[in-house]
Design a protein around this motif. Sequence first.
Motif, short mmCIF file in Angstrom:
data_model
loop_
_atom_site.label_atom_id
_atom_site.label_comp_id
_atom_site.label_asym_id
_atom_site.label_seq_id
_atom_site.Cartn_x
_atom_site.Cartn_y
_atom_site.Cartn_z
N PRO A 187 0.82 -1.22 0.00
CA PRO A 187 0.00 0.00 0.00
C PRO A 187 0.85 1.26 0.00
O PRO A 187 1.83 1.37 0.74
N PHE A 188 0.50 2.19 -0.87
CA PHE A 188 1.18 3.48 -0.92
C PHE A 188 0.63 4.36 0.19
O PHE A 188 -0.57 4.63 0.25
N ARG A 189 1.49 4.78 1.09
CA ARG A 189 1.07 5.52 2.27
C ARG A 189 1.22 7.03 2.03
O ARG A 189 2.33 7.53 1.82
N VAL A 190 0.10 7.71 2.07
CA VAL A 190 0.07 9.16 1.87
C VAL A 190 0.14 9.86 3.21
O VAL A 190 -0.66 9.58 4.10
N GLU A 191 1.11 10.75 3.39
CA GLU A 191 1.22 11.50 4.64
C GLU A 191 0.21 12.65 4.69
O GLU A 191 -0.37 12.95 5.73
N SER A 192 0.02 13.30 3.54
CA SER A 192 -0.96 14.37 3.45
C SER A 192 -1.35 14.58 2.00
O SER A 192 -0.62 14.17 1.09
N LEU A 193 -2.49 15.17 1.79
CA LEU A 193 -3.01 15.44 0.45
C LEU A 193 -3.37 16.90 0.35
O LEU A 193 -3.99 17.46 1.27
N GLN A 194 -2.99 17.54 -0.74
CA GLN A 194 -3.35 18.92 -0.98
C GLN A 194 -4.33 18.97 -2.15
O GLN A 194 -4.13 18.30 -3.16
N LEU A 195 -5.37 19.77 -2.01
CA LEU A 195 -6.37 19.93 -3.06
C LEU A 195 -6.62 21.41 -3.30
O LEU A 195 -6.65 22.20 -2.34
N PRO A 196 -6.84 21.82 -4.54
CA PRO A 196 -7.03 23.24 -4.84
C PRO A 196 -8.42 23.77 -4.50
O PRO A 196 -8.60 24.98 -4.43
N HIS A 197 -9.39 22.87 -4.30
CA HIS A 197 -10.75 23.34 -3.96
C HIS A 197 -10.96 23.26 -2.45
O HIS A 197 -10.06 22.88 -1.69
N GLN A 198 -12.16 23.57 -2.01
CA GLN A 198 -12.45 23.63 -0.58
C GLN A 198 -13.17 22.38 -0.06
O GLN A 198 -13.72 22.39 1.04
N GLY A 199 -13.17 21.32 -0.84
CA GLY A 199 -13.78 20.08 -0.37
C GLY A 199 -15.22 19.89 -0.78
O GLY A 199 -15.78 18.80 -0.62
N ARG A 200 -15.84 20.95 -1.26
CA ARG A 200 -17.22 20.88 -1.75
C ARG A 200 -18.15 20.20 -0.75
O ARG A 200 -19.03 19.42 -1.10
N GLY A 201 -17.92 20.49 0.54
CA GLY A 201 -18.78 19.93 1.58
C GLY A 201 -18.47 18.49 1.95
O GLY A 201 -19.22 17.88 2.70
N ASN A 202 -17.35 17.96 1.42
CA ASN A 202 -17.02 16.55 1.66
C ASN A 202 -15.61 16.40 2.24
O ASN A 202 -14.92 15.41 1.95
N ALA A 203 -15.18 17.34 3.04
CA ALA A 203 -13.82 17.33 3.55
C ALA A 203 -13.51 16.04 4.31
O ALA A 203 -12.46 15.42 4.10
N GLN A 204 -14.42 15.62 5.17
CA GLN A 204 -14.17 14.42 5.96
C GLN A 204 -14.12 13.17 5.08
O GLN A 204 -13.34 12.25 5.35
N ALA A 205 -14.92 13.14 4.01
CA ALA A 205 -14.92 11.99 3.11
C ALA A 205 -13.56 11.84 2.42
O ALA A 205 -13.06 10.72 2.24
N TYR A 206 -12.95 12.97 2.06
CA TYR A 206 -11.62 12.91 1.47
C TYR A 206 -10.60 12.37 2.48
O TYR A 206 -9.74 11.55 2.14
N ARG A 207 -10.69 12.82 3.72
CA ARG A 207 -9.75 12.35 4.75
C ARG A 207 -9.91 10.86 4.98
O ARG A 207 -8.91 10.13 5.11
N GLN A 208 -11.13 10.38 5.00
CA GLN A 208 -11.36 8.95 5.22
C GLN A 208 -10.89 8.13 4.02
O GLN A 208 -10.30 7.05 4.20
N TYR A 209 -11.12 8.61 2.82
CA TYR A 209 -10.76 7.84 1.63
C TYR A 209 -9.25 7.67 1.52
O TYR A 209 -8.76 6.57 1.25
N PHE A 210 -8.50 8.75 1.71
CA PHE A 210 -7.05 8.70 1.54
C PHE A 210 -6.31 8.39 2.85
O PHE A 210 -5.11 8.14 2.83
N GLY A 211 -7.04 8.40 3.98
CA GLY A 211 -6.42 8.04 5.25
C GLY A 211 -5.35 8.99 5.70
O GLY A 211 -4.33 8.57 6.26
N CYS A 212 -5.55 10.29 5.45
CA CYS A 212 -4.53 11.27 5.82
C CYS A 212 -5.18 12.63 5.99
O CYS A 212 -6.36 12.82 5.68
N GLU A 213 -4.39 13.58 6.47
CA GLU A 213 -4.85 14.95 6.55
C GLU A 213 -4.93 15.55 5.15
O GLU A 213 -4.12 15.22 4.27
#
Length: 370
Positions: A187-213
């Motif tokens: 498994p490729f382990r991601v320490e953090s993810l950066q996105l150019p948008h504001q999460g579109r109301g799904n910030a927590q879903a992104y954190r859960q999917y990628f398992g990182c901040e």
Amino acid sequence: MFVIFGHCATFPLFVQAIGPNNIMKRTTQMPPQHPLRALLPPLEVMEKLGYDRCRCLQGTGVTLQQLDDLGSRITLQQEQRFYRNALDLTDDPLIGLRLGEPFVPQRYGLFGYALLSAETFRHALVIAENFGRLTFSLFSFKFGIEGQSAWFALCDPPLLEEDLIAVYMDRDLAAARVDFSAILGEPFRVESLQLPHQGRGNAQAYRQYFGCEVEFGAPDARFCFDSGVLEKRLPQSDPDSSRHLQQQCQMLIAKLTAQGSFIDEVRMMILARPGYFPDIDYIAQRMEMSTRTLRRKLKNEGSNFRDLLEEIRYGLAREYLADTQLPMEEISSLLGYSEAGNFSHAFRRWSGISPTAWRQNVPLTRPRSV
């Protein structure tokens, strides 16, 4: 590798800020038409979710029959309509994450095998940065190191509606994680993810999917990970094979010089897509001439289409057999054969011996690459 991109003609720069912080920059550097097979992986996902192909393709102008034609290509507008349909049918703003999961390295032919056979993860990222045009994305790739962390970014988004850009971005990030895991053999382990948008109301879903901040409102979309992974030797490492496959990738994207012969131009057209060898009518159409004219011009240079096609296949076959450890099934697929037996029969016709025997006798016939 991933669902990644390509570029064609460069138009005058046009910059438009998007998002509330005016961060993400777009240019009018337009992608080329993608092969129609780029729709097959996301179509598989949509079918598993219960949506039939006709509904997914509605309004694209793509027929079910065309999906079986490896030579078909789609415009960016047709591709956008497919992803717009996926958004509308599922009513899921994060559907892009699901659509990216089937894009494993093998989906990309030579490019994917070059990644898998790279010596280290750093080498694989260099290949991705150099040859990403052989994949299906609309972005460009970059990677770098900052202290103890390394990063891999999707850059240069095209001018599309923001919700579609987000779908493409999610798709490519999900695909990249899948492909990096396949390349690393873990498994490729991601320490953090950066996105150019504001999460579109799904910030927590992104954190859960990628398992990182996840940092929102960033300049671009990028994974950050431990830089120590860069020097990890890959489980399928075969530097000689990877070097040879990279040469083939370079051949696929190299532009012909003005002094190139007509035969060279036809060769490049034939080699345009790994695993697909078009017929003469297709090549004539792409070169905007009649089949008769194409035959005549080849004859004037002392060749014909069938001999040229056989020459290319035989040459590639010998290089794959001599310079790689690819199994016969994969070599057969790269040469456009549906079964290894068909490739073996053709190789016997060309050389007088089986491909297995030829590979065993390589030291007697030619030196291996170093």
